[in-house]
Design a protein around this motif. Structure first.
Motif, PDB file in Angstrom:
ATOM      1  N   ALA A 143       2.957  28.786  55.450  1.00 13.79           N
ATOM      2  CA  ALA A 143       1.527  29.021  55.850  1.00 13.79           C
ATOM      3  C   ALA A 143       0.741  29.946  54.835  1.00 13.79           C
ATOM      4  CB  ALA A 143       1.352  29.486  57.226  1.00 13.79           C
ATOM      5  N   ASN A 144       1.701  30.573  53.934  1.00 16.70           N
ATOM      6  CA  ASN A 144       1.081  31.582  52.993  1.00 16.70           C
ATOM      7  C   ASN A 144       0.701  31.087  51.592  1.00 16.70           C
ATOM      8  OD1 ASN A 144       1.469  34.856  53.772  1.00 16.70           O
ATOM      9  ND2 ASN A 144       2.628  33.521  54.992  1.00 16.70           N
ATOM     10  N   GLU A 145      -0.329  31.498  50.881  1.00  9.04           N
ATOM     11  CA  GLU A 145      -0.354  31.488  49.551  1.00  9.04           C
ATOM     12  C   GLU A 145       0.454  32.467  49.028  1.00  9.04           C
ATOM     13  OE1 GLU A 145      -1.796  29.117  47.626  1.00  9.04           O
ATOM     14  OE2 GLU A 145      -2.507  27.938  49.209  1.00  9.04           O
ATOM     15  N   VAL A 146       1.650  32.090  48.476  1.00  7.52           N
ATOM     16  CA  VAL A 146       2.309  33.126  47.658  1.00  7.52           C
ATOM     17  C   VAL A 146       1.719  33.515  46.457  1.00  7.52           C
ATOM     18  CG1 VAL A 146       4.689  33.792  46.446  1.00  7.52           C
ATOM     19  CG2 VAL A 146       4.686  32.480  48.761  1.00  7.52           C
ATOM     20  N   THR A 147       1.408  34.676  46.119  1.00  7.11           N
ATOM     21  CA  THR A 147       0.807  35.004  44.886  1.00  7.11           C
ATOM     22  C   THR A 147       1.542  35.750  43.741  1.00  7.11           C
ATOM     23  OG1 THR A 147       0.134  37.423  45.815  1.00  7.11           O
ATOM     24  CG2 THR A 147      -1.388  35.467  45.969  1.00  7.11           C
ATOM     25  N   GLU A 148       2.868  36.275  44.232  1.00  6.74           N
ATOM     26  CA  GLU A 148       3.585  37.048  43.424  1.00  6.74           C
ATOM     27  C   GLU A 148       5.255  37.135  44.189  1.00  6.74           C
ATOM     28  OE1 GLU A 148       3.074  41.165  40.676  1.00  6.74           O
ATOM     29  OE2 GLU A 148       1.608  40.476  42.290  1.00  6.74           O
ATOM     30  N   ILE A 149       6.357  37.353  43.089  1.00  5.48           N
ATOM     31  CA  ILE A 149       7.475  37.528  43.525  1.00  5.48           C
ATOM     32  C   ILE A 149       7.931  38.351  42.512  1.00  5.48           C
ATOM     33  CG2 ILE A 149       9.887  36.313  43.996  1.00  5.48           C
ATOM     34  CD1 ILE A 149       8.350  33.788  44.680  1.00  5.48           C
ATOM     35  N   ALA A 150       8.880  39.392  43.041  1.00  3.55           N
ATOM     36  CA  ALA A 150       9.472  40.571  42.017  1.00  3.55           C
ATOM     37  C   ALA A 150      10.595  40.869  42.760  1.00  3.55           C
ATOM     38  CB  ALA A 150       8.527  41.277  41.624  1.00  3.55           C
ATOM     39  N   GLY A 151      11.704  40.987  42.140  1.00  3.92           N
ATOM     40  CA  GLY A 151      12.927  41.685  42.495  1.00  3.92           C
ATOM     41  C   GLY A 151      14.141  41.898  41.678  1.00  3.92           C
ATOM     42  N   ILE A 152      14.849  42.403  41.982  1.00  4.44           N
ATOM     43  CA  ILE A 152      16.363  42.816  41.567  1.00  4.44           C
ATOM     44  C   ILE A 152      17.121  41.786  41.717  1.00  4.44           C
ATOM     45  CG2 ILE A 152      18.055  44.531  41.383  1.00  4.44           C
ATOM     46  CD1 ILE A 152      15.923  46.757  42.360  1.00  4.44           C
ATOM     47  N   LEU A 153      17.617  40.969  40.610  1.00  2.00           N
ATOM     48  CA  LEU A 153      18.162  39.642  41.106  1.00  2.00           C
ATOM     49  C   LEU A 153      19.493  39.469  40.502  1.00  2.00           C
ATOM     50  CD1 LEU A 153      14.968  37.542  39.946  1.00  2.00           C
ATOM     51  CD2 LEU A 153      15.679  37.986  42.341  1.00  2.00           C
ATOM     52  N   ASN A 154      19.906  40.874  39.928  1.00  2.00           N
ATOM     53  CA  ASN A 154      21.228  40.734  39.427  1.00  2.00           C
ATOM     54  C   ASN A 154      22.099  41.884  39.753  1.00  2.00           C
ATOM     55  OD1 ASN A 154      23.263  41.488  36.774  1.00  2.00           O
ATOM     56  ND2 ASN A 154      23.231  39.346  36.976  1.00  2.00           N
ATOM     57  N   GLY A 155      23.167  41.716  40.411  1.00  2.52           N
ATOM     58  CA  GLY A 155      23.823  42.783  41.105  1.00  2.52           C
ATOM     59  C   GLY A 155      24.667  43.660  39.982  1.00  2.52           C
ATOM     60  N   SER A 272      14.875  51.713  46.182  1.00  2.00           N
ATOM     61  CA  SER A 272      16.139  52.020  47.029  1.00  2.00           C
ATOM     62  C   SER A 272      17.157  51.113  46.976  1.00  2.00           C
ATOM     63  CB  SER A 272      15.778  52.466  48.495  1.00  2.00           C
ATOM     64  OG  SER A 272      15.126  51.465  48.964  1.00  2.00           O
ATOM     65  N   VAL A 273      16.960  49.907  46.106  1.00  2.59           N
ATOM     66  CA  VAL A 273      18.013  48.760  46.180  1.00  2.59           C
ATOM     67  C   VAL A 273      18.973  49.280  45.038  1.00  2.59           C
ATOM     68  CG1 VAL A 273      18.220  46.473  45.840  1.00  2.59           C
ATOM     69  CG2 VAL A 273      16.490  47.209  46.856  1.00  2.59           C
ATOM     70  N   ASP A 274      20.180  49.561  45.644  1.00  4.16           N
ATOM     71  CA  ASP A 274      21.169  50.316  44.665  1.00  4.16           C
ATOM     72  C   ASP A 274      22.554  49.396  44.601  1.00  4.16           C
ATOM     73  OD1 ASP A 274      19.649  52.414  43.803  1.00  4.16           O
ATOM     74  OD2 ASP A 274      20.286  53.452  45.550  1.00  4.16           O
ATOM     75  N   ASP A 275      23.473  49.760  43.697  1.00  6.07           N
ATOM     76  CA  ASP A 275      24.543  49.146  43.562  1.00  6.07           C
ATOM     77  C   ASP A 275      24.624  47.713  43.302  1.00  6.07           C
ATOM     78  OD1 ASP A 275      26.202  51.469  43.699  1.00  6.07           O
ATOM     79  OD2 ASP A 275      25.844  51.379  45.897  1.00  6.07           O
ATOM     80  N   VAL A 276      25.593  46.853  43.980  1.00  2.00           N
ATOM     81  CA  VAL A 276      25.470  45.544  43.575  1.00  2.00           C
ATOM     82  C   VAL A 276      24.190  44.750  44.576  1.00  2.00           C
ATOM     83  CG1 VAL A 276      27.824  45.174  42.855  1.00  2.00           C
ATOM     84  CG2 VAL A 276      27.254  44.787  45.337  1.00  2.00           C
ATOM     85  N   PHE A 277      23.689  45.440  45.514  1.00  3.32           N
ATOM     86  CA  PHE A 277      22.673  44.760  46.112  1.00  3.32           C
ATOM     87  C   PHE A 277      21.563  44.191  45.489  1.00  3.32           C
ATOM     88  CE2 PHE A 277      25.047  47.066  49.101  1.00  3.32           C
ATOM     89  CZ  PHE A 277      25.100  46.330  50.114  1.00  3.32           C
ATOM     90  N   ASN A 278      20.743  43.265  46.036  1.00  5.71           N
ATOM     91  CA  ASN A 278      19.565  42.429  45.351  1.00  5.71           C
ATOM     92  C   ASN A 278      18.346  42.760  46.401  1.00  5.71           C
ATOM     93  OD1 ASN A 278      20.604  39.348  43.756  1.00  5.71           O
ATOM     94  ND2 ASN A 278      21.373  41.561  43.459  1.00  5.71           N
ATOM     95  N   GLY A 279      17.284  43.002  45.773  1.00  6.66           N
ATOM     96  CA  GLY A 279      16.084  42.832  46.803  1.00  6.66           C
ATOM     97  C   GLY A 279      14.942  41.961  46.149  1.00  6.66           C
ATOM     98  N   ILE A 280      14.453  41.127  47.009  1.00  9.13           N
ATOM     99  CA  ILE A 280      13.385  40.381  46.330  1.00  9.13           C
ATOM    100  C   ILE A 280      12.088  40.322  47.191  1.00  9.13           C
ATOM    101  CG2 ILE A 280      12.950  37.778  45.994  1.00  9.13           C
ATOM    102  CD1 ILE A 280      15.939  37.335  46.197  1.00  9.13           C
TER     103      ILE A 280
END
Length: 414
Positions: A143-155, A272-280
């Motif tokens: 239902a949203n217009e997604v305008t932007e995506i950003a993230g830590i994508l590699n552990g 605060s997304v650290d170590d092998v974790f991802n955050g999107i």
């Protein structure tokens, strides 16, 4: 009974078999039908397993068996995975994959074949491992217009940077530790040069905005040039360094997409997304910022996402799930050089004062950063309001004045 075949018995493939055999009852309940693995394709022999009699070395056996309704591709790489997946979709078999390279480079074509044949091509595990992200973007945030995506994508890179930040390990030592612990491959280039993150942001961009983005059209920069001096300056600035994949829809209808290290402010959820974790982070016009967090890789997390897609396929044999994007179009990717940027710059000259003087002469105004652990004759500063091309021109002008540019890292606004 729903019969499936699994292509590949590596880390993820063996995980898929493990999940299917240890959670049979609950999977059957959710799928409303028993799922049985009839074939496993692999060139190696695996004697002594409960399902050893399922192995075959001949893909044609799988392709020509009308009982096989779903094929799980967990081989990785582009070939022969692409040829096998395409053949399956053209021969009436839905496909589930965890293969990010395949989806990033061939997704539009394979989705079109699936659509023509009223089949499913699902790939939740291709981005974020066990983190749900494909389904939320295509369904929960529809239902949203997604305008932007950003993230830590590699552990792997996030683990290396975390070690550099927390324990003051050099890049080389942190990489060696990641390899020792199994987080990095013997050849780590796909991770540390940013290629893995690039494939993932391409998939997310294609899904969110409906047009295929090819990895070779994306500005991509890895973390191999990051030093402890840069980590120190990031701390003084008020944040940390993260490898960020980002895409933004512009008012022109073009997208600005890139993968590169960035200064991320401590107040950001991504910091605060650290170590092998991802955050999107997904930015929608109705929801605002939504962040998905978890382990972005690993045998069982990735296998869990694969099996979830298999269950979805079983439940949608006669009602195809809508997952689709168009083929790439000309001028869809915005000119990278014309994009505005803010950046941190580290330089070396005869002295720190000389470096700052030259920087202020070239840029007009800079914000000085005072390192906690100063290095003689080096200086760090930030600049803003420049296009990428203008920044490069001014850095070249510094070099002409005898000031060596040691590094340049963009500053995020996430």
């Amino acid at each position: 009974m729903a019969y499936i075949a699994v292509l590949g018995h590596g880390v993820v493939g063996s995980g898929v078999l493990e999940v299917l055999t240890t959670h049979t009852a609950s999977i059957t309940k959710r799928a409303k039908e028993e799922i049985k693995v009839k074939y496993i394709l692999d060139l190696k022999d695996f004697p002594g397993l409960p399902y050893s009699d399922c192995f075959t070395k001949d893909f044609q056996v799988i392709l020509n068996d009308p009982e096989i309704q779903i094929v799980v591709e967990v081989m990785g790489g582009l070939h022969p995975a692409y040829d096998f997946v395409k053949a399956c979709l053209e021969n009436g078999k839905s496909v589930v994959t965890s293969n990010k390279e395949l989806v990033a480079k061939k997704g539009a074509e394979l989705l079109a074949i699936a659509q023509r044949n009223n089949l499913n091509f699902l790939f939740e595990a291709s981005v974020g491992g066990g983190i749900p992200i494909i389904r939320p973007i295509s369904q929960c945030l529809a239902a949203n217009e997604v305008t932007e995506i950003a993230g830590i994508l590699n552990g792997t890179t996030n683990f290396i940077l975390t070690k550099m930040i927390r324990e003051q390990m050099t890049f080389g030592d942190a990489l060696a530790l990641a390899q020792k612990l199994g987080y990095a491959e013997r050849d780590p280039r796909a991770d540390v040069e940013g290629d893995d993150a690039c494939r993932k942001i391409c998939i997310l961009a294609s899904l969110a905005f409906g047009t295929h983005v090819y990895p070779d059209s994306v500005y991509t920069e890895g973390i191999t040039k990051i030093t402890l001096e840069d980590v120190d300056f990031a701390d003084v600035w008020g944040g940390v360094i993260k490898l960020i994949g980002s895409v933004k829809m512009l008012e022109s209808g073009q997208v600005h997409i890139m993968v590169c290290p960035m200064f991320v402010h401590r107040g950001s959820q991504l910091a605060s997304v650290d170590d092998v974790f991802n955050g999107i982070m997904v930015r929608g016009d109705a929801t605002g910022d939504v962040v998905f967090y978890g382990k972005g890789a690993g045998k069982l997390p990735t296998a869990s996402a694969v099996v979830a897609d298999v269950i979805d396929c079983v439940k949608h044999f006669k009602a195809r799930k809508y997952l689709f994007w168009d083929e790439a179009k000309p001028n869809y990717i915005a000119d990278f050089g014309s994009m505005k940027t803010s950046a941190y710059v580290r330089v070396a000259a005869e002295s720190g004062d000389a470096a700052y003087s030259a920087a202020e002469s070239v840029f007009g105004s800079v914000t000085r950063l005072l390192a906690k652990k100063p290095v003689e004759s080096e200086a760090g500063f930030t600049v803003s309001g420049l296009t990428e091309n203008e920044l490069q021109e001014k850095l070249a002008a510094l070099e002409e004045r005898g000031v060596r540019v040691l590094n340049r890292i963009r500053i995020s606004d996430y």
